[in-house]
Design an enzyme around this catalytic site. Structure first.
Site, PDB file in Angstrom:
ATOM      1  N   ASP A   1       3.911  -3.931   3.534  1.00 53.12           N
ATOM      2  CA  ASP A   1       4.589  -3.717   2.257  1.00 53.12           C
ATOM      3  C   ASP A   1       4.537  -2.213   1.966  1.00 53.12           C
ATOM      4  O   ASP A   1       4.156  -1.418   2.828  1.00 53.12           O
ATOM      5  CB  ASP A   1       3.976  -4.583   1.142  1.00 53.12           C
ATOM      6  CG  ASP A   1       2.568  -4.153   0.748  1.00 53.12           C
ATOM      7  OD1 ASP A   1       2.014  -3.227   1.391  1.00 53.12           O
ATOM      8  OD2 ASP A   1       2.006  -4.747  -0.192  1.00 53.12           O
ATOM      9  N   HIS A   2       4.919  -1.840   0.732  1.00 54.26           N
ATOM     10  CA  HIS A   2       4.939  -0.417   0.379  1.00 54.26           C
ATOM     11  C   HIS A   2       3.575   0.246   0.551  1.00 54.26           C
ATOM     12  O   HIS A   2       3.490   1.392   0.971  1.00 54.26           O
ATOM     13  CB  HIS A   2       5.439  -0.242  -1.066  1.00 54.26           C
ATOM     14  CG  HIS A   2       4.658  -1.054  -2.055  1.00 54.26           C
ATOM     15  ND1 HIS A   2       4.782  -2.425  -2.152  1.00 54.26           N
ATOM     16  CD2 HIS A   2       3.712  -0.691  -2.969  1.00 54.26           C
ATOM     17  CE1 HIS A   2       3.970  -2.869  -3.092  1.00 54.26           C
ATOM     18  NE2 HIS A   2       3.304  -1.838  -3.595  1.00 54.26           N
TER      19      HIS A   2
ATOM     20  N   CYS B   1      -1.075  -4.477   4.314  1.00 54.74           N
ATOM     21  CA  CYS B   1      -0.754  -4.293   2.895  1.00 54.74           C
ATOM     22  C   CYS B   1      -1.852  -3.412   2.298  1.00 54.74           C
ATOM     23  O   CYS B   1      -2.554  -2.727   3.040  1.00 54.74           O
ATOM     24  CB  CYS B   1      -0.584  -5.636   2.177  1.00 54.74           C
ATOM     25  SG  CYS B   1      -2.045  -6.678   2.126  1.00 54.74           S
ATOM     26  N   GLY B   2      -1.996  -3.398   0.987  1.00 53.21           N
ATOM     27  CA  GLY B   2      -2.981  -2.509   0.385  1.00 53.21           C
ATOM     28  C   GLY B   2      -4.407  -2.907   0.738  1.00 53.21           C
ATOM     29  O   GLY B   2      -5.221  -2.083   1.154  1.00 53.21           O
ATOM     30  N   THR B   3      -4.698  -4.184   0.564  1.00 55.07           N
ATOM     31  CA  THR B   3      -6.046  -4.686   0.858  1.00 55.07           C
ATOM     32  C   THR B   3      -6.122  -5.455   2.178  1.00 55.07           C
ATOM     33  O   THR B   3      -7.224  -5.680   2.694  1.00 55.07           O
ATOM     34  CB  THR B   3      -6.489  -5.675  -0.236  1.00 55.07           C
ATOM     35  OG1 THR B   3      -5.525  -6.743  -0.278  1.00 55.07           O
ATOM     36  CG2 THR B   3      -6.574  -4.995  -1.592  1.00 55.07           C
TER      37      THR B   3
ATOM     38  N   GLY C   1      -3.517 -10.153   0.844  1.00 55.10           N
ATOM     39  CA  GLY C   1      -2.268 -10.904   0.656  1.00 55.10           C
ATOM     40  C   GLY C   1      -1.626 -11.263   1.985  1.00 55.10           C
ATOM     41  O   GLY C   1      -1.202 -12.413   2.204  1.00 55.10           O
TER      42      GLY C   1
ATOM     43  N   HIS D   1     -13.987 -14.795  19.699  1.00 52.94           N
ATOM     44  CA  HIS D   1     -14.499 -16.077  19.191  1.00 52.94           C
ATOM     45  C   HIS D   1     -13.460 -16.913  18.465  1.00 52.94           C
ATOM     46  O   HIS D   1     -13.534 -18.133  18.483  1.00 52.94           O
ATOM     47  CB  HIS D   1     -15.674 -15.829  18.231  1.00 52.94           C
ATOM     48  CG  HIS D   1     -16.914 -15.353  18.930  1.00 52.94           C
ATOM     49  ND1 HIS D   1     -18.129 -15.247  18.286  1.00 52.94           N
ATOM     50  CD2 HIS D   1     -17.131 -14.957  20.215  1.00 52.94           C
ATOM     51  CE1 HIS D   1     -19.047 -14.805  19.146  1.00 52.94           C
ATOM     52  NE2 HIS D   1     -18.463 -14.603  20.320  1.00 52.94           N
ATOM     53  N   ASN D   2     -12.529 -16.261  17.765  1.00 51.95           N
ATOM     54  CA  ASN D   2     -11.586 -17.004  16.907  1.00 51.95           C
ATOM     55  C   ASN D   2     -10.177 -17.057  17.480  1.00 51.95           C
ATOM     56  O   ASN D   2      -9.298 -17.673  16.882  1.00 51.95           O
ATOM     57  CB  ASN D   2     -11.545 -16.395  15.500  1.00 51.95           C
ATOM     58  CG  ASN D   2     -12.932 -16.230  14.907  1.00 51.95           C
ATOM     59  OD1 ASN D   2     -13.440 -15.113  14.797  1.00 51.95           O
ATOM     60  ND2 ASN D   2     -13.582 -17.324  14.566  1.00 51.95           N
TER      61      ASN D   2
ATOM     62  N   ARG E   1      -5.286   0.610   1.946  1.00 52.01           N
ATOM     63  CA  ARG E   1      -5.982   1.300   0.850  1.00 52.01           C
ATOM     64  C   ARG E   1      -7.497   1.192   0.994  1.00 52.01           C
ATOM     65  O   ARG E   1      -8.247   1.746   0.178  1.00 52.01           O
ATOM     66  CB  ARG E   1      -5.535   0.726  -0.499  1.00 52.01           C
ATOM     67  CG  ARG E   1      -4.091   1.067  -0.835  1.00 52.01           C
ATOM     68  CD  ARG E   1      -3.626   0.374  -2.096  1.00 52.01           C
ATOM     69  NE  ARG E   1      -2.273   0.793  -2.470  1.00 52.01           N
ATOM     70  CZ  ARG E   1      -1.483   0.128  -3.327  1.00 52.01           C
ATOM     71  NH1 ARG E   1      -1.920  -0.987  -3.884  1.00 52.01           N
ATOM     72  NH2 ARG E   1      -0.275   0.573  -3.593  1.00 52.01           N
TER      73      ARG E   1
ATOM     74  N   ARG F   1     -16.922 -23.133  23.890  1.00 51.76           N
ATOM     75  CA  ARG F   1     -17.332 -23.694  22.594  1.00 51.76           C
ATOM     76  C   ARG F   1     -16.457 -23.170  21.454  1.00 51.76           C
ATOM     77  O   ARG F   1     -16.273 -23.849  20.442  1.00 51.76           O
ATOM     78  CB  ARG F   1     -18.812 -23.401  22.330  1.00 51.76           C
ATOM     79  CG  ARG F   1     -19.140 -21.944  22.076  1.00 51.76           C
ATOM     80  CD  ARG F   1     -20.641 -21.687  22.025  1.00 51.76           C
ATOM     81  NE  ARG F   1     -20.984 -20.321  21.649  1.00 51.76           N
ATOM     82  CZ  ARG F   1     -20.922 -19.270  22.464  1.00 51.76           C
ATOM     83  NH1 ARG F   1     -20.511 -19.420  23.720  1.00 51.76           N
ATOM     84  NH2 ARG F   1     -21.268 -18.065  22.054  1.00 51.76           N
ATOM     85  N   HIS F   2     -15.917 -21.987  21.638  1.00 54.37           N
ATOM     86  CA  HIS F   2     -15.073 -21.413  20.576  1.00 54.37           C
ATOM     87  C   HIS F   2     -13.745 -22.167  20.471  1.00 54.37           C
ATOM     88  O   HIS F   2     -13.220 -22.346  19.373  1.00 54.37           O
ATOM     89  CB  HIS F   2     -14.836 -19.924  20.834  1.00 54.37           C
ATOM     90  CG  HIS F   2     -16.104 -19.135  20.906  1.00 54.37           C
ATOM     91  ND1 HIS F   2     -16.957 -19.021  19.831  1.00 54.37           N
ATOM     92  CD2 HIS F   2     -16.692 -18.464  21.933  1.00 54.37           C
ATOM     93  CE1 HIS F   2     -18.007 -18.296  20.183  1.00 54.37           C
ATOM     94  NE2 HIS F   2     -17.868 -17.956  21.454  1.00 54.37           N
TER      95      HIS F   2
ATOM     96  N   ARG G   1     -14.306 -25.347  18.482  1.00 55.02           N
ATOM     97  CA  ARG G   1     -14.388 -25.090  17.040  1.00 55.02           C
ATOM     98  C   ARG G   1     -13.002 -24.832  16.436  1.00 55.02           C
ATOM     99  O   ARG G   1     -12.719 -25.287  15.313  1.00 55.02           O
ATOM    100  CB  ARG G   1     -15.323 -23.893  16.784  1.00 55.02           C
ATOM    101  CG  ARG G   1     -16.761 -24.257  17.121  1.00 55.02           C
ATOM    102  CD  ARG G   1     -17.664 -23.075  17.330  1.00 55.02           C
ATOM    103  NE  ARG G   1     -18.966 -23.520  17.820  1.00 55.02           N
ATOM    104  CZ  ARG G   1     -19.878 -22.711  18.355  1.00 55.02           C
ATOM    105  NH1 ARG G   1     -19.636 -21.424  18.492  1.00 55.02           N
ATOM    106  NH2 ARG G   1     -21.019 -23.203  18.775  1.00 55.02           N
TER     107      ARG G   1
HETATM  108  C1  RB5 Z   1       0.382  -3.994  -3.712  1.00 54.09           C
HETATM  109  O1  RB5 Z   1       0.100  -3.291  -4.858  1.00 54.09           O
HETATM  110  C2  RB5 Z   1      -0.822  -4.797  -3.279  1.00 54.09           C
HETATM  111  O2  RB5 Z   1      -1.091  -5.809  -4.199  1.00 54.09           O
HETATM  112  C3  RB5 Z   1      -0.609  -5.379  -1.892  1.00 54.09           C
HETATM  113  O3  RB5 Z   1      -0.367  -4.335  -1.012  1.00 54.09           O
HETATM  114  C4  RB5 Z   1      -1.759  -6.160  -1.275  1.00 54.09           C
HETATM  115  O4  RB5 Z   1      -2.942  -5.436  -1.370  1.00 54.09           O
HETATM  116  C5  RB5 Z   1      -1.891  -7.561  -1.653  1.00 54.09           C
HETATM  117  O5  RB5 Z   1      -2.768  -8.285  -1.189  1.00 54.09           O
END
Ligand code: RB5
Length: 146
Positions: free
Chosen positions: A9-10, A69-71, A74, A102-103, A113, A136-137, A140
């Site tokens: 995303d942005h 994305c930022g975190t 999402g 493993h996964n 971010r 084993r993985h 699971r």
């Molecule tokens: C965008 O502001 C932010 O919410 C998105 O990039 C993300 O971190 C969502 O999980």
């Protein structure tokens, strides 16, 4: 060669572009051709739209993905709603290595971010260099796969 479907995303756009440019040769050496599903700028947008495009392609091909994305949260939520996807949000190289070993994760999620570009590069290389250990993985994974 197989496709590596990437999307952002942005908030993830600059990271996506930097990774694409700086890791192009290294990813090619790993047998991966980048297919970019956008977004293509820093204008505010909705991460599920871009995650969906990349995830559909990963599922259809049985290939791999990279979502930013930022975190990273999402993107990982959207990706893990797909039956054929095991997405891992990684913040360290060890997360990345174990998510593969493993996964059998087939989609890597990054938070632009949260994670600096040098570490992001190292995480991407670690993830796409590793192989699933099976055994084993696999048992699971079968326990939570339909
Ligand atoms: C965008 O502001 C932010 O919410 C998105 O990039 C993300 O971190 C969502 O999980």
């Amino acid at each position: 060669m197989s496709n590596l479907h990437i999307a952002c995303d942005h908030a993830g756009f600059t990271c996506k572009e930097e990774l694409k440019t700086s890791l192009h040769a290294a990813l090619a050496d790993l047998g991966l051709t980048v297919v970019d599903h956008g977004t293509n700028g820093t204008e505010s947008c909705d991460y599920p739209v871009f995650a969906e495009e990349a995830c559909k392609a990963v599922e259809a091909e049985g290939s791999m993905g990279l979502l930013i994305c930022g975190t990273g949260i999402g993107m990982s939520m959207v990706a893990n709603r797909h039956q054929g996807i095991r997405a891992a949000l990684c913040t360290t190289e060890l997360h990345a290595r174990l998510a593969r070993r493993h996964n059998n994760a087939n989609v890597l999620c990054l938070g632009a971010r949260m994670t600096g570009i040098e570490l992001a590069r190292a995480i991407v290389l670690a993830f796409f260099s590793e192989n699933f250990e099976g055994g084993r993985h696999q048992r699971r994974i079968d326990l939570f796969s339909k």
